[in-house]
Write a protein that holds these residues in place. Sequence first.
Motif, PDB file in Angstrom:
ATOM      1  N   ASN A  43     -24.057 -28.683   4.641  1.00 23.76           N
ATOM      2  CA  ASN A  43     -22.670 -28.354   4.262  1.00 23.76           C
ATOM      3  C   ASN A  43     -22.404 -26.866   4.017  1.00 23.76           C
ATOM      4  O   ASN A  43     -21.872 -26.442   2.983  1.00 23.76           O
ATOM      5  N   ASN A  44     -22.777 -26.075   4.994  1.00 26.87           N
ATOM      6  CA  ASN A  44     -22.369 -24.670   5.033  1.00 26.87           C
ATOM      7  C   ASN A  44     -21.736 -24.422   6.391  1.00 26.87           C
ATOM      8  O   ASN A  44     -22.038 -25.120   7.358  1.00 26.87           O
ATOM      9  N   ILE A  45     -20.825 -23.448   6.460  1.00 29.27           N
ATOM     10  CA  ILE A  45     -20.169 -23.106   7.719  1.00 29.27           C
ATOM     11  C   ILE A  45     -20.168 -21.595   7.886  1.00 29.27           C
ATOM     12  O   ILE A  45     -20.423 -20.860   6.925  1.00 29.27           O
ATOM     13  N   ILE A  46     -19.873 -21.166   9.115  1.00 26.89           N
ATOM     14  CA  ILE A  46     -19.839 -19.736   9.431  1.00 26.89           C
ATOM     15  C   ILE A  46     -18.391 -19.318   9.692  1.00 26.89           C
ATOM     16  O   ILE A  46     -17.612 -20.090  10.264  1.00 26.89           O
ATOM     17  N   LEU A  47     -18.055 -18.104   9.238  1.00 23.50           N
ATOM     18  CA  LEU A  47     -16.747 -17.539   9.585  1.00 23.50           C
ATOM     19  C   LEU A  47     -16.925 -16.082   9.974  1.00 23.50           C
ATOM     20  O   LEU A  47     -17.852 -15.415   9.514  1.00 23.50           O
ATOM     21  N   GLU A  48     -15.985 -15.588  10.805  1.00 19.92           N
ATOM     22  CA  GLU A  48     -16.058 -14.203  11.243  1.00 19.92           C
ATOM     23  C   GLU A  48     -15.309 -13.286  10.275  1.00 19.92           C
ATOM     24  O   GLU A  48     -14.432 -13.733   9.535  1.00 19.92           O
ATOM     25  N   SER A  49     -15.583 -12.006  10.360  1.00 19.13           N
ATOM     26  CA  SER A  49     -14.952 -11.033   9.446  1.00 19.13           C
ATOM     27  C   SER A  49     -13.422 -11.057   9.564  1.00 19.13           C
ATOM     28  O   SER A  49     -12.720 -10.815   8.589  1.00 19.13           O
ATOM     29  N   GLU A  50     -12.904 -11.404  10.750  1.00 20.50           N
ATOM     30  CA  GLU A  50     -11.441 -11.432  10.919  1.00 20.50           C
ATOM     31  C   GLU A  50     -10.778 -12.419   9.960  1.00 20.50           C
ATOM     32  O   GLU A  50      -9.592 -12.316   9.658  1.00 20.50           O
ATOM     33  N   ALA A  51     -11.544 -13.399   9.488  1.00 19.86           N
ATOM     34  CA  ALA A  51     -10.956 -14.435   8.613  1.00 19.86           C
ATOM     35  C   ALA A  51     -11.155 -14.136   7.131  1.00 19.86           C
ATOM     36  O   ALA A  51     -10.703 -14.906   6.272  1.00 19.86           O
ATOM     37  N   LEU A  52     -11.786 -13.007   6.808  1.00 15.47           N
ATOM     38  CA  LEU A  52     -12.090 -12.722   5.392  1.00 15.47           C
ATOM     39  C   LEU A  52     -10.841 -12.642   4.524  1.00 15.47           C
ATOM     40  O   LEU A  52     -10.824 -13.117   3.384  1.00 15.47           O
ATOM     41  N   SER A  53      -9.753 -12.079   5.068  1.00 15.44           N
ATOM     42  CA  SER A  53      -8.541 -11.935   4.239  1.00 15.44           C
ATOM     43  C   SER A  53      -8.021 -13.326   3.828  1.00 15.44           C
ATOM     44  O   SER A  53      -7.523 -13.510   2.715  1.00 15.44           O
ATOM     45  N   ILE A  54      -8.189 -14.312   4.704  1.00 15.96           N
ATOM     46  CA  ILE A  54      -7.731 -15.671   4.356  1.00 15.96           C
ATOM     47  C   ILE A  54      -8.680 -16.271   3.305  1.00 15.96           C
ATOM     48  O   ILE A  54      -8.236 -16.896   2.330  1.00 15.96           O
ATOM     49  N   LEU A  55      -9.992 -16.026   3.452  1.00 21.81           N
ATOM     50  CA  LEU A  55     -10.939 -16.523   2.448  1.00 21.81           C
ATOM     51  C   LEU A  55     -10.602 -15.918   1.081  1.00 21.81           C
ATOM     52  O   LEU A  55     -10.594 -16.615   0.065  1.00 21.81           O
ATOM     53  N   GLU A  56     -10.268 -14.640   1.085  1.00 21.43           N
ATOM     54  CA  GLU A  56      -9.893 -13.960  -0.171  1.00 21.43           C
ATOM     55  C   GLU A  56      -8.640 -14.629  -0.753  1.00 21.43           C
ATOM     56  O   GLU A  56      -8.590 -14.971  -1.932  1.00 21.43           O
ATOM     57  N   GLU A  57      -7.632 -14.818   0.088  1.00 23.88           N
ATOM     58  CA  GLU A  57      -6.353 -15.380  -0.375  1.00 23.88           C
ATOM     59  C   GLU A  57      -6.556 -16.770  -0.968  1.00 23.88           C
ATOM     60  O   GLU A  57      -5.885 -17.158  -1.927  1.00 23.88           O
ATOM     61  N   PHE A  58      -7.490 -17.518  -0.431  1.00 24.79           N
ATOM     62  CA  PHE A  58      -7.756 -18.873  -0.924  1.00 24.79           C
ATOM     63  C   PHE A  58      -8.904 -18.890  -1.930  1.00 24.79           C
ATOM     64  O   PHE A  58      -9.424 -19.949  -2.287  1.00 24.79           O
ATOM     65  N   ASN A  59      -9.331 -17.672  -2.348  1.00 25.14           N
ATOM     66  CA  ASN A  59     -10.358 -17.557  -3.392  1.00 25.14           C
ATOM     67  C   ASN A  59     -11.623 -18.345  -3.058  1.00 25.14           C
ATOM     68  O   ASN A  59     -12.197 -19.053  -3.897  1.00 25.14           O
TER      69      ASN A  59
END
Length: 255
Positions: free
Chosen positions: A69-85
């Motif tokens: 239960n881990n996933i990978i995301l690219e740097s382009e999506a970091l702002s969304i990860l930040e926004e969703f804490n």
Amino acid sequence: MEKIVSDGIINSFFQKLRNNLSIDCAIVGGVPSGLVAGYYFAKAGRKVAIFERRLAPGGGMWGGAMMFNNIILESEALSILEEFNISYSQYEKNQYVVDSVQATSSLIYHATKAGVTIFNCFSVEDVVFRNEKVSGIVVNWAPVHREHLHVDPLIIISKTVLDSTGHDCEVAKIVAKKNNVKLNTPTGEVMGERSLSVEEGERTTIENTREIYPGLYVSGMAASSVSGGFRMGPIFGGMLLSGKKAATLIENTLK
Ligand code: 48F
């Protein structure tokens, strides 16, 4: 107290349903791209609801890969990860590791906190088709769908509909099959997803996020499936960015 409990749930639920009989965007499928689209849409003050067939929204994100239960995301999506804490840790230059359970639960939590109403155990079995435009959805309880019970549905009127039903792209298939119309895809039909290619899959998911018929948009894996894009496996940056793009496209239409 027993009566108050039942009364409270029945009255408040039917209030919630009545409040969502005529909305700006009906999102079909409570998957990552749909949850992100709903969040930005609600933040823009739009009336938006998600209809998910399963008990738990989240689509295929919960399980990571092979239930790791881990996933990978690219740097382009970091702002969304930040926004969703959502917490993340760098793995390679542009790739980040995220706990899939935290990510999925956070998308659901922040979407509902922003004002998205989620109807789980609701199956979308058709659309409202008026003046050559998709103008709503037709819903029934998921068990009715699963048990093939002959029970008539209810109708939700909506200015736009977002198909985020993942690999199955069910709404796009229904619209094309039942109304004999051409879709805004390279072949005019639902093309089906291609085999796995991570970078191509991530790129084409975002590229294929668009209006495919007046009033009907696609995002996430559904966007790939409709337009013959590649699947990408347990990497989710494209999913989140596709959701954000869908919200922007629909918002621009409704302005
Ligand atoms: O197919 P699904 O897992 O979509 P996804 O999460 O994309 C897949 C990725 O998670 C992963 C991948 C890429 O990283 O390949 O597998 O966007 O989930 C589709 C969801 O839509 C719901 C279904 O219950 C599931 O939760 N759904 C599908 N058709 C309907 C529906 C329908 N007609 N009405 C309501 N919900």
